[in-house]
Write a protein that holds these residues in place. Structure first.
Motif, PDB file in Angstrom:
ATOM      1  N   GLU A  26       0.830  -1.208   0.000  1.00 38.20           N
ATOM      2  CA  GLU A  26       0.000   0.000   0.000  1.00 38.20           C
ATOM      3  C   GLU A  26       0.862   1.254   0.000  1.00 38.20           C
ATOM      4  N   ARG A  27       1.775   1.314   0.967  1.00 38.28           N
ATOM      5  CA  ARG A  27       2.641   2.505   1.087  1.00 38.28           C
ATOM      6  C   ARG A  27       3.427   2.712  -0.200  1.00 38.28           C
ATOM      7  N   ARG A  40       2.735   1.693  -3.253  1.00 34.76           N
ATOM      8  CA  ARG A  40       1.896   2.105  -4.389  1.00 34.76           C
ATOM      9  C   ARG A  40       1.546   3.585  -4.299  1.00 34.76           C
ATOM     10  N   THR A  41       1.282   4.035  -3.084  1.00 36.43           N
ATOM     11  CA  THR A  41       0.974   5.454  -2.913  1.00 36.43           C
ATOM     12  C   THR A  41       2.157   6.303  -3.366  1.00 36.43           C
ATOM     13  N   GLU A  52       8.605   6.706   1.566  1.00 36.48           N
ATOM     14  CA  GLU A  52       8.392   8.129   1.274  1.00 36.48           C
ATOM     15  C   GLU A  52       9.691   8.859   0.947  1.00 36.48           C
TER      16      GLU A  52
END
Ligand code: UDP
Ligand code: MG
Length: 329
Positions: free
Chosen positions: A23-24, A26-27, A102
């Motif tokens: 999830e992280r 893909r974001t 990130e």
């Protein structure tokens, strides 16, 4: 079409974190507007990591799975991933979210600035035990002292590498791989990006003390013949001491015969002398073993940065060209 960015993720028993990780990831990657691939390497997990990873690959574009036959260890899993990665830039990242995805956009922007290796450097070691902190800091200190490979402190394998660097890395045939050392050996324009190392999102650390010791041994023996030299030095010192001792005994015999004990000084000096000589010769043999070892590793003898005028035929040996200027090639 070929991806611009490949992300290589070694996974060993990470069933709990993988969905979260995806999830992280893909974001972050979705926000870049680049073609990307995420290569999950299942390093012979004994839990459901393989199944979970396969589900993710079916569900999400750009997710790929490389399953190893058994547990080959972190560095080998990364090596496998690098062999499958097609991107112009390749990111290495742990599955446990200790390396925050990130940070990747910042890495990519430094890469676009022309840096060939952008490595993550930890500002904090939040979620790590005192033991891990102490051993890690000791390890980096010893490595820095023993070897020419400059490994920045507090860096792991979390990094972005240019295609050229990845190709050289893949051309290094050694079996015991210490990737961050090898990348530092390759050179090129390298820069750090600071980040806070987080706690593991789920699951336990997969590096047992045994694995950590093996890792440290690979690092030291792969990058330094100092242990061999140490034996030579120690032998030389022992031989010198035995000679000094012999002189002292002669002096005692001549000038202070009352303190002279017949018999044993000869034995002591002989033992010291030949012990030292033995060590010295072992070290000497070690020097040659060291050289054989260097040869057997078969590393490239140099890494070309660029050639002028550029070779129009393009049949130059593997050289770290920076592809950052032409994403999409
Ligand atoms: N890992 C692996 N094979 C192993 C051990 C670890 O692929 O034999 C992976 C693990 O899944 C994780 C990364 O390597 O993605 C780092 O492992 P870990 O988090 O246990 O190490 P630490 O963060 O404690 O250094
Ligand atoms: Mg970890």
């Amino acid at each position: 079409m070929k991806p611009v960015i490949s992300v290589v993720v070694p996974c060993y028993n990470e069933e709990e974190v993988l969905p979260l990780f995806a999830e992280r990831m893909r974001t972050v990657l979705g926000g870049l507007g680049l073609r990307y691939e995420v290569i999950l390497v299942d390093d012979g997990s004994s839990d459901r990591t393989g199944q979970v990873a396969l589900d993710l690959c079916r569900r999400y574009d750009g997710f790929r799975l490389v399953s190893l036959f058994r547990n080959f260890g972190h560095q080998n899993a990364v090596t496998a991933g690098l062999d499958y990665a097609q991107g112009d830039g390749v990111v290495l990242i742990d599955a446990d979210l200790q390396d925050p995805p990130e940070v990747i956009p910042e890495m990519i922007s430094r890469w676009r600035d022309g840096f060939q290796v952008v490595y993550g450097q930890r500002r904090e070691r939040e979620g790590e035990s005192g033991f891990k902190r102490v051993t890690a800091s000791l390890f980096y200190r010893i490595m820095g002292w023993m070897s020419h490979a400059r490994i920045a402190r507090d860096t792991g394998d979390f990094r972005l590498m240019d295609r050229g660097v990845v190709d050289v890395l893949r051309a290094m045939p050694e079996r015991h791989r210490f990737i961050r050392g090898m990348v530092s050996w390759i050179g090129g324009r390298q820069i750090a990006v600071l980040y806070d190392r987080k706690e593991r999102e789920a699951g336990k650390a997969k590096y047992s003390i045994r694995k950590m010791l093996l890792f440290a041994t690979d690092a030291i023996t792969g990058f330094s013949v100092l242990p061999l030299r140490l034996v030579t030095g120690l032998g030389m010192i022992t031989v010198c001491l035995s000679l000094v001792y012999a002189a002292v005994i002669v002096a005692i015999r001549l000038f202070a015969p009352a303190y002279y004990v017949p018999g044993w000084p000869t034995t002591a000096v002989l033992i010291l002398f030949f012990g030292g000589l033995n060590m010295f010769c072992m070290g000497l043999v070690g020097e040659y073993v060291g050289r054989i070892f260097e040869e057997v590793k078969g590393r490239p003898k140099y890494v070309v940065g660029s050639v002028y005028p550029a070779d129009p035929t393009g049949v130059a040996p593997a050289a770290p060209r920076t592809t950052a200027d032409h994403p999409g090639h």
